[in-house]
Every structure is written in C-alpha cells, then in structure tokens.
Design an enzyme around this catalytic site. Sequence first.
Site, PDB file in Angstrom:
ATOM      1  N   ASP A  55       0.822  -1.218   0.000  1.00  0.00           N
ATOM      2  CA  ASP A  55       0.000   0.000   0.000  1.00  0.00           C
ATOM      3  C   ASP A  55       0.856   1.268   0.000  1.00  0.00           C
ATOM      4  OD1 ASP A  55       1.021  -0.323   2.500  1.00  0.00           O
ATOM      5  OD2 ASP A  55      -0.863   0.047   3.569  1.00  0.00           O
ATOM      6  N   HIS A 258      23.554   2.688 -19.156  1.00  0.00           N
ATOM      7  CA  HIS A 258      22.535   2.949 -18.126  1.00  0.00           C
ATOM      8  C   HIS A 258      22.895   2.223 -16.834  1.00  0.00           C
ATOM      9  CE1 HIS A 258      19.394   3.998 -21.439  1.00  0.00           C
ATOM     10  NE2 HIS A 258      20.259   4.965 -21.229  1.00  0.00           N
ATOM     11  N   ASP A 275      26.621  10.871 -14.466  1.00  0.00           N
ATOM     12  CA  ASP A 275      25.545  11.420 -15.298  1.00  0.00           C
ATOM     13  C   ASP A 275      24.379  11.679 -14.351  1.00  0.00           C
ATOM     14  OD1 ASP A 275      23.445  11.942 -17.035  1.00  0.00           O
ATOM     15  OD2 ASP A 275      23.923  10.294 -18.407  1.00  0.00           O
ATOM     16  N   ASP A 286      20.399  17.689 -17.302  1.00  0.00           N
ATOM     17  CA  ASP A 286      20.950  16.364 -17.629  1.00  0.00           C
ATOM     18  C   ASP A 286      22.422  16.575 -17.972  1.00  0.00           C
ATOM     19  OD1 ASP A 286      21.477  13.835 -18.549  1.00  0.00           O
ATOM     20  OD2 ASP A 286      20.208  13.968 -20.328  1.00  0.00           O
ATOM     21  N   HIS A 365      25.624   5.463 -29.018  1.00  0.00           N
ATOM     22  CA  HIS A 365      24.378   6.228 -28.855  1.00  0.00           C
ATOM     23  C   HIS A 365      24.455   7.509 -29.675  1.00  0.00           C
ATOM     24  CE1 HIS A 365      26.282   9.072 -25.999  1.00  0.00           C
ATOM     25  NE2 HIS A 365      26.835   8.029 -25.418  1.00  0.00           N
ATOM     26  N   HIS A 369      19.370  14.769 -27.215  1.00  0.00           N
ATOM     27  CA  HIS A 369      17.909  14.659 -27.241  1.00  0.00           C
ATOM     28  C   HIS A 369      17.335  15.989 -26.785  1.00  0.00           C
ATOM     29  CE1 HIS A 369      18.405  14.162 -22.870  1.00  0.00           C
ATOM     30  NE2 HIS A 369      19.355  13.313 -23.155  1.00  0.00           N
ATOM     31  N   HIS A 376      14.127  13.170 -21.476  1.00  0.00           N
ATOM     32  CA  HIS A 376      14.096  12.946 -22.929  1.00  0.00           C
ATOM     33  C   HIS A 376      12.797  13.598 -23.374  1.00  0.00           C
ATOM     34  CE1 HIS A 376      16.908   9.191 -22.604  1.00  0.00           C
ATOM     35  NE2 HIS A 376      17.492  10.324 -22.296  1.00  0.00           N
ATOM     36  N   GLU A 399      25.984  15.207 -25.941  1.00  0.00           N
ATOM     37  CA  GLU A 399      26.585  14.230 -25.041  1.00  0.00           C
ATOM     38  C   GLU A 399      27.390  13.139 -25.743  1.00  0.00           C
ATOM     39  OE1 GLU A 399      23.679  11.558 -23.165  1.00  0.00           O
ATOM     40  OE2 GLU A 399      22.121  12.928 -23.864  1.00  0.00           O
ATOM     41  N   TYR A 403      33.444   4.603 -25.202  1.00  0.00           N
ATOM     42  CA  TYR A 403      33.326   3.531 -24.209  1.00  0.00           C
ATOM     43  C   TYR A 403      34.152   2.341 -24.701  1.00  0.00           C
ATOM     44  CZ  TYR A 403      29.418   6.682 -23.572  1.00  0.00           C
ATOM     45  OH  TYR A 403      28.661   7.812 -23.425  1.00  0.00           O
ATOM     46  N   ARG A 421      32.017  10.271 -21.013  1.00  0.00           N
ATOM     47  CA  ARG A 421      30.967  11.064 -21.670  1.00  0.00           C
ATOM     48  C   ARG A 421      31.053  12.484 -21.107  1.00  0.00           C
ATOM     49  NH1 ARG A 421      27.186   7.820 -21.103  1.00  0.00           N
ATOM     50  NH2 ARG A 421      26.031   8.502 -19.271  1.00  0.00           N
ATOM     51  N   GLU A 423      28.545  15.702 -21.160  1.00  0.00           N
ATOM     52  CA  GLU A 423      27.180  16.073 -21.573  1.00  0.00           C
ATOM     53  C   GLU A 423      26.805  17.454 -21.063  1.00  0.00           C
ATOM     54  OE1 GLU A 423      24.023  13.595 -19.953  1.00  0.00           O
ATOM     55  OE2 GLU A 423      22.655  14.271 -21.532  1.00  0.00           O
TER      56      GLU A 423
END
Length: 454
Positions: A55, A258, A275, A286, A365, A369, A376, A399, A403, A421, A423
């Site tokens: 709950d 991710h 990130d 972001d 990637h 975006h 996004h 970004e 890798y 990265r 970004e």
Amino acid sequence: MRKPAPRRVAPSAMPRVKPISRDEFDRRRRQLMKTMGRDSIAILPAAPVRMRNNDVEYAYRQDSDFHYLTGFPEPEAVAVFVPGREQGEYLLFVRERDPARETWDGRRAGPEGATRDHGADDAFPVNDVDEILPGLMENRAKVFYTVGANREFDQRVVGWVNSLRAQAKHGRHPPHEIVALEHVLHDMRLFKSKAEVELMRESARIAARAHVRAMRFTRPGLNEYQVMAEITHEFSRARADTSYQPIVGGGANGCILHYRENDCELKDGDLLLVDAGCEFEKYASDITRTFPVNGRFSPEQRALYDIVLEANLAAIAKVKPGNHWNEPHEAAVQVLTAGLVRLGLLKGRVPALVKSGAYRKFYMHRTGHWLGMDVHDVGDYKLGDQWRVLEPGMVLTIEPGLYIAPGTKGVPRRFQGIGIRVEDDVLVTKDGRSVLSSGVPKDPDEIQALMAAA
Ligand code: GLY
Ligand code: MN
Ligand code: MN
C-alpha cells in the site's frame, strides 16, 4: 473563506527564479484552444498514483502535459477544454475536499480551490465526470485526446463517446474524430518561453553545483553511492529532485550506458563517470562529467578525454538556428572517428569509417535529445523525412562519449575499461546558443585544479 494553507517555503529559502505564472498557463490554454478550433473538445487526465509495493505509493509526479496546461498538482483530476463554451472553456474535475482523507494524505484544492487558485473557469467533483462529460462532448466534431498513454482512461473516453452514439436516435451527436492532442502540445512544449528558460537555467545551475561537489568529494576508497549521496543532497537542499536515476560509474562501470547499481568502490587510477541531473519546478537538467578518481588523468585517459571534449565542443558549435537536428551528431562522429584513428583504435580513412559506422563499436548512442519537463523531452526530431531545423527556444543535450569495454578485441589493454561522456544542456538562441550547464568545468586542466584544491 478558508484559512490560507501555510507557506511551504521559508522566505529566505525561496528560489530566485519565479515559477510559471498563472498568466502563462492561461496563454498556453488559449493557444491550444485556438489551434483546436471551436468544433472540438480536449480531455486530459492527471497522472495516476502508482504503487511501489503493497500500500506504499511512489512519490507523485504530475503528468508533464497536464502540468503544462494546468499547473494543478493533484492526482485523480481531469482537465477539459471546450473552446467557445459560454459558461467557461477550461474545466477541472478534481477530488472533493474530505477532512478525514486530508488528515492522511494531505490537502486538496477541491472544486472551489480549483477555480479560485488554479484558474479553472468551472470545476466539479471528479466523481461526477461520467455524468457530465458526454454532455460536454455532444455536438463537438473532434475530441483532442492522447490515446495509449493511460489505457484505463482510454476506455472511459470510448465509453463516453459510445454513450452518445447509443442515444443518436434521440438527436444526440457524438464526436466523429479523435485527434492526437499530444501532437499539438508537444510542438508547443518544444519551444521554451522566457520563464521556462529561466527555470531550466536554474535546474542546470543546481545540477552543475552538484557535479562540482562530487568532483571535490571524490577520492580513492569511497563508494559510488557516497558520491551519489553528495549529488542528491545538493539537489534536495535546492528543493529539486533527480530528473532520472543518477549514473555514478567508476572505471569499467562507465562503459555501461545505463549503469544503475552505483555500489562499487572507487579505485585509484580509474575514471568516474557521473551522469546526473535534477528536476526543478518540473524542468530537467541532464549533465555528465567524467573525472579521475585520484584527481589526475593518466595519459591514456587524457588522450581519450581530449577526443570526447573536442567532439562535445564541435557539436555545440553546430547548435544554432538554421542548422538541422543531426548536424551536431555528424560533427561529433567526425571528431570521434578522427581521434580513434589517431590513437590507432580504428584503422582506415576517416570518411570511409564514418560512412561504415565503424565508430559505433566505441560510440553506440546518439549525441543528444530534446530537454524540457521530461529529460528525454517531447517534440519531433524529423518533419516528414527531413531533420528538424533548430530554432530559438529549443533546448537539447550534447553528449558525445567513448566507451572501451574491458576485453574489446583489437584494443591495447591500457585503453580497456575506460568510459567517458561529456554532456551539456544547450539552449538555441537567436544568435547561436547558450550552454546552460557551464557552471561545472569540463576542461581537464580545470577539473584537475578543482580537485587538487579540494
Ligand atoms: N541521463 C540520460 C541521458 O543522458 O540521456
Ligand atoms: Mn542526456
Ligand atoms: Mn545524461
């Protein structure tokens, strides 16, 4: 009159930036209704409450489209727009006041508060929606509604249309067309107003502060979750939330796009990829930065970092009105490919390697975006089969990354396990661009100096 609710924020802690004004919400509604035309009605439900377990609920987050048009923060609400309706064009169906429930779950505006404090022309208890809505739809040719976002609500909309159909022989006329409401709204949301830009600047400022704090805090022997705690602390103290689950990945974890565990020890000699962005007054930032755990880049880390930073700067330089959506990505791919050839990680001629997509082994990637209320964000990237042209007021991320996963074939060991990265959040302006996330350094020497001074 009801006693006003206590102020939620002490004056000293009030944000410097103003939330969206009632006038602006009103302008958005009028713009929507103008686009819809008089023979139509729009229906938009609030986000449902979602259960976390048993709950216990997840923290409530209003649906972005619903917020964009209403600013109304409660669940179990339905907004209805009926252009040209004499008794009022903007209706809200909301939960009724209920002292017992409010003792458990918090204050409710009730229909009275919905008109008094939230700008609705008219408001009703949400329990009456089935009774009232078919009458509002009658004789309207089109229903603007987002199909597929809320299955349960889809069924109710169909039910209202059908209930009118069933009475067609009594002279009641059901709508005969359902139009994608999101198509109109998402194009509006793509262009940020002055007030929205200010909120996005603040969101990026807060996130930049959190990244600086993470850089200052980081050292070998700490755990990724401890760095994450510094970041979320910086968000919370600015009355901001995370806009997505932060990624705090040391060493090879930086190669997992991710990565979510955030539970490994930070090792001397590794990089740390962070990130993390926040949501302030419903607007997201972001930001990604990658920095050495011990404060000094190794030669291999620095060589790769310099390539990613060059790609980041080249892509940002392509953000300006008149350029199309894909130009920053194309610039990033060019720089990354040339850099990989220089380091010997790709072999061949750059144009051929770009064409064949050889870089995808290390850069899988895209370069960005749209950014707004959703991290996004909504908005089309293509119109027909053409990339969208950038216009002032659009906000996007840039970004690029590289890798080099452990065990990558054909790559010297010393480059393996490095993920980088960089970004930034970028606003398209009349003259070019404004980098909203400039409050956190990305120049490697600046990062080293900042970490050395910590
Ligand atoms: N943090 C999600 C992204 O960078 O797109
Ligand atoms: Mn992003
Ligand atoms: Mn990101």
